[in-house]
Design an enzyme around this catalytic site. Structure first.
Site, short mmCIF file in Angstrom:
data_model
loop_
_atom_site.label_atom_id
_atom_site.label_comp_id
_atom_site.label_asym_id
_atom_site.label_seq_id
_atom_site.Cartn_x
_atom_site.Cartn_y
_atom_site.Cartn_z
N GLU A 58 0.86 -1.18 0.00
CA GLU A 58 0.00 0.00 0.00
C GLU A 58 0.90 1.23 0.00
O GLU A 58 1.77 1.35 0.87
CB GLU A 58 -0.89 -0.01 1.24
CG GLU A 58 -1.96 1.06 1.25
CD GLU A 58 -2.86 0.96 2.46
OE1 GLU A 58 -3.70 1.86 2.63
OE2 GLU A 58 -2.71 0.01 3.25
N ARG A 98 4.94 -12.97 10.19
CA ARG A 98 5.56 -11.66 10.01
C ARG A 98 7.02 -11.72 10.44
O ARG A 98 7.40 -12.55 11.25
CB ARG A 98 4.85 -10.61 10.87
CG ARG A 98 3.47 -10.22 10.39
CD ARG A 98 2.83 -9.28 11.39
NE ARG A 98 3.56 -8.03 11.48
CZ ARG A 98 3.16 -6.89 10.92
NH1 ARG A 98 2.06 -6.86 10.22
NH2 ARG A 98 3.87 -5.79 11.05
N LYS A 123 3.40 0.71 10.34
CA LYS A 123 3.48 1.95 9.57
C LYS A 123 2.99 3.14 10.39
O LYS A 123 3.49 4.26 10.24
CB LYS A 123 2.69 1.83 8.27
CG LYS A 123 3.44 1.07 7.19
CD LYS A 123 2.71 1.16 5.87
CE LYS A 123 3.48 0.46 4.76
NZ LYS A 123 2.75 0.48 3.49
#
Length: 795
Positions: free
Chosen positions: A279, A499, A509
């Site tokens: 993104e 992760r 983020k």
């Protein structure tokens, strides 16, 4: 059910249900300790319609179906269960044959007569036939049985009988075999119960000639194993991807039809296609390096391709800066996209499919506010607009597209299951209104699709074979496949991995954006951050990052945080081979060599590489040795000790690549504490053999200072291993994470260094030339120290 922990009362109910079908108590209790087997067995019992109980024989067969049924043929499981419950399939041999049959059939149609023939349905093997087969087997193997007596391999005998009558009752077969053994051999004797003595092997005669030792090859290190072997081939994508359990008791088993898979394979030529879908709302971090390694790495390993696809569905958070950065950093990491695409490229397709979803009765326009949606979800309540007519939703959705409805006054929601045990099936939002221009699509749209709606559809449109994501998306599997199934679209193979979490940093983020926006760090590429831009500026190589990611692996284990030392190990491994050596003094202390003339300069050879060969001139550089040199301030003490190898009054040390020197006098300032300079004598004969070896820098000529540079020492950004867990995580910032030394002295080797050049400063660590350098002054960032506390077996 998936996505929800079972309470103690749920487990008690499951235990009662399992006991009803005849499982012994121990097996039943062991079963409820495994959530996956519990869910499977409960579903199979309900599917078979035996919630009120059944006989032990049927129950054991049902248990086998729950634990061994092939996942690629779940659509046929109810058929098999009816055969089991009606005792048309009543032996383990028949059931094993049925499982093999359906495993090969997968989700395709089959002929019932072929299935029954393959499983021996209706075949009755009489007791007399079994007895005759046992007698024939014993007659054929009589001499071996008499020789081995009760050490005979009974399993082989049973196998011989089974091959003659595969559908014979195994219990009856075993009874006849045991009786025949007793009849032939009589009762067991003491000798039959003795363990056979092991024969000693004769020692081979000694051979005088020397033999070459045979070395057993060691298991290759984790980094050398192919991590992509776990993924299936595209042509295998006909198996059931997931089971979606609905609150009404129905189960949706999502898989590709034969026609959809054939169409997909024709479009792709059978090649592996993956996608890396960031993104564009921030800079990429080291967690994205793992995603890139898996997405691009799998495609490269299989000779396929990987799309770089921007997940640009939220125009309010996206910037052109981030888009440009992502493309640049992907290339820097060594990956070449098959094609660069944007989710916004498919906005028209996504809109058209949303209209189709409404037409099929799987979506509706809702007028609840975000707070109301949250409240209704918590209470598992349907929206009051959930059952509005299809025509009404179609009209309202068109009004949304035309900008006729205010922002926040309507959303398009998928009609899923508000009573599901999976929160991600609570009528997820497919479209929302945003009167915000899009950085890629312009101002054409005022409604934008959600990630949950767009991601799976674009995966399907782009014919992605493997949709790979991190474990937090596992609960979204149901929604992913539900939507593709509802629209009749091709379904990629989804696989989740853990992760990448690293100690002493944050990687969300939101937190990274806070650090940058509030100026706790110096931008997205601050060398203290685990952003890939920050690591690059710090001097870390992409090969070191990829080696680190490969070593960590791509498993589904999600309970570990990788120690920063492990990354630093790979950084050192890379730089040790690539970074030439030189000498830099961070905190210079002046040393005057009293027995060397002030105008004398001795040019010495210093090694660029530790294994430099004397006949290779390029492996050396010249360093001047003059009567004024500089050593590290910390390498001198006024009081000596046994465990100290630096310089002290009356003590000698060896200057690297030069001569031994001995401290003869210390010049102090007026405060009688501050050391102004050291006076020393050097030993040109090198007969002195001191233990300590110091790095140093000399004045290149009389009255001229050495090359002055700025050095920035970077350390861990946070004091705690896992600052993300802390409520006040900003209070955990390391105040010594960045130390600037503006007046370090360096050898002339560095005077022509360019931005990005990497060096090892002897005894200090690895450094890189920073972009803040100017023609008048070089700036160096410390990449990593020379210390290496990581062992390959550790985390």
């Amino acid at each position: 059910m998936p996505g929800k922990e079972e309470s103690s009362s749920d487990k008690e109910q499951c235990l009662e249900l399992f006991l009803k079908i005849g499982l012994d108590e121990r097996t039943a209790k062991n079963t409820i300790a495994n959530n996956k087997v519990t869910a499977n067995l409960s579903a199979v019992i309900h599917e078979a319609g035996v919630t009120d109980g059944c006989g032990r024989t049927v129950g054991n067969l049902i248990y086998t179906v729950a634990t061994k049924y092939p996942a690629n043929a779940l659509v046929h499981r109810p058929t098999l269960l009816q055969y089991v419950v009606s005792s048309k399939i009543k032996t383990t041999a028949q059931l094993d044959a049925a499982l093999s049959f359906f495993g090969a059939t997968a989700s395709e149609d089959f002929k019932l007569n072929e299935f029954e023939e393959a499983c021996g349905v209706g075949v009755e093997v009489s007791v007399e036939e079994i007895e005759q087969a046992v007698n024939e087997v014993f007659e054929e193997n009589k001499h071996v049985i008499l020789e081995q007596r009760y050490r005979t391999n009974v399993g082989e005998l049973l196998g011989h009988v089974r091959r003659r009558h595969p559908w014979g009752d195994p219990k009856i077969v075993k009874q006849f075999v045991d009786a025949k053994l007793l009849d032939l051999l009589g009762e067991r004797t003491a000798a039959d119960n003795e363990k056979p003595s092991k024969k000693k092997k004769d020692k081979p005669a000694k051979v005088e000639e020397k033999t070459v030792a045979v070395v057993t090859p060691e298991q290759p290190p984790e980094e050398d194993l192919n991590p992509f072997l776990i993924f299936p081939q595209p042509e295998e994508n006909f198996k059931v991807h997931t089971e979606v359990f609905f609150s009404d008791g129905s189960v949706l088993r999502c898989c590709n039809t034969k026609e959809l898979l054939e169409k997909h394979l024709k479009a792709t030529g059978g090649k592996v296609l993956t996608r890396f879908p960031p993104e564009p709302n921030g800079y990429l971090h080291i967690g994205h390096a793992k995603a890139m390694f898996i997405d691009f790495g799998l495609a490269k390993d299989r000779g396929g391709g990987c799309y770089l696809r921007y997940d640009d569905t939220n125009p309010q958070a996206e910037k052109k800066e981030y888009i440009d950065h992502i493309e640049e950093i992907v290339q820097w990491m060594g990956w070449e996209p098959l094609k660069i695409t944007y989710t916004s490229d498919y906005f028209q397709d996504l809109y058209d499919l949303a209209v189709e979803l409404i037409r099929r009765g799987h979506a509706y326009v809702d007028h609840q506010t975000s707070d109301e949606i949250k409240e209704f979800r918590e209470k598992k309540m349907n929206s009051p607009w959930r059952d509005r007519p299809v025509s009404e939703s179609l009209k309202l959705f068109e009004d949304m597209r035309k900008g006729l409805i205010e922002e926040g006054k309507a959303t398009l929601r998928m009609k899923q299951d508000m009573q599901s045990d999976n929160y991600n099936m609570y009528d997820l939002i497919a479209y929302r209104i945003k009167f915000t221009p899009h950085p890629h699509a312009g101002d054409k749209w005022c409604i934008y699709p959600s990630y949950d709606y767009a991601h799976c559809i674009v995966d399907s449109i782009e014919n992605i074979t493997h949709s790979l994501c991190t474990l937090e998306f596992e609960t979204r599997r149901a929604s992913y496949y539900w939507l593709l199934h509802a629209l009749g679209l091709y379904q990629p193979h989804v696989w989740e991995y853990s992760r990448l979490n690293v100690t002493n940093t944050v990687m969300s983020k939101r937190k990274l954006n806070r650090l940058v926006t509030d100026k706790w760090v110096d931008g997205w590429d601050d060398p203290r951050l685990m952003t890939l831009a920050g690591l690059r500026r710090r001097g870390v190589t992409p090969t070191a990052i990829n080696a680190f990611v490969r070593g960590v692996g791509i498993t589904r284990s999600d309970n570990s945080i990788i120690n920063l030392d492990r990354l630093e190990y790979h950084i050192r491994e890379e730089l040790n081979k690539a970074a030439p050596r030189t000498m830099v003094v961070l905190h210079p202390l002046k040393v005057v060599i009293t027995n060397l003339d002030a105008d004398s300069i001795i040019n010495l050879d210093a090694k660029r590489w530790p294994d430099a060969q004397t006949d290779d001139a390029s492996a050396f550089y010249k360093v001047p040795f003059s009567n004024i040199i500089y050593i590290e301030n910390s390498d001198f003490r006024m009081k000596d000790s046994k465990d100290y190898y630096g310089l002290a009054p009356g003590k000698s040390v060896l200057l690297r690549y030069a001569f031994p020197i001995k401290c003869t006098e210390v010049i102090l300032a007026d405060d009688k504490e501050t050391i102004l300079e050291i006076q020393a004598e050097y030993d040109p004969s090198k007969k002195t053999k001191p233990k300590g070896v110091l790095h140093w820098v000399a004045a290149p000529s009389p009255g001229v200072d050495p090359l002055m540079v700025e050095v920035r020492l970077f350390d861990k950004l946070f004091l705690s291993e896992n600052p993300a867990e802390l409520d006040d995580w900003l209070a955990d910032l390391n105040p010594q994470s960045k130390v600037v030394i503006p007046g370090a002295y360096a050898t002339s080797l560095l005077q022509n260094a360019a931005v990005g050049d990497k060096f090892q400063f002897e005894r200090l660590g690895y450094f890189v030339v920073d972009r803040d350098s100017t023609p008048g002054k070089l700036v160096f960032n410390r990449t990593v120290t020379l210390r290496d506390s990581y062992s390959k077996g550790g985390k």
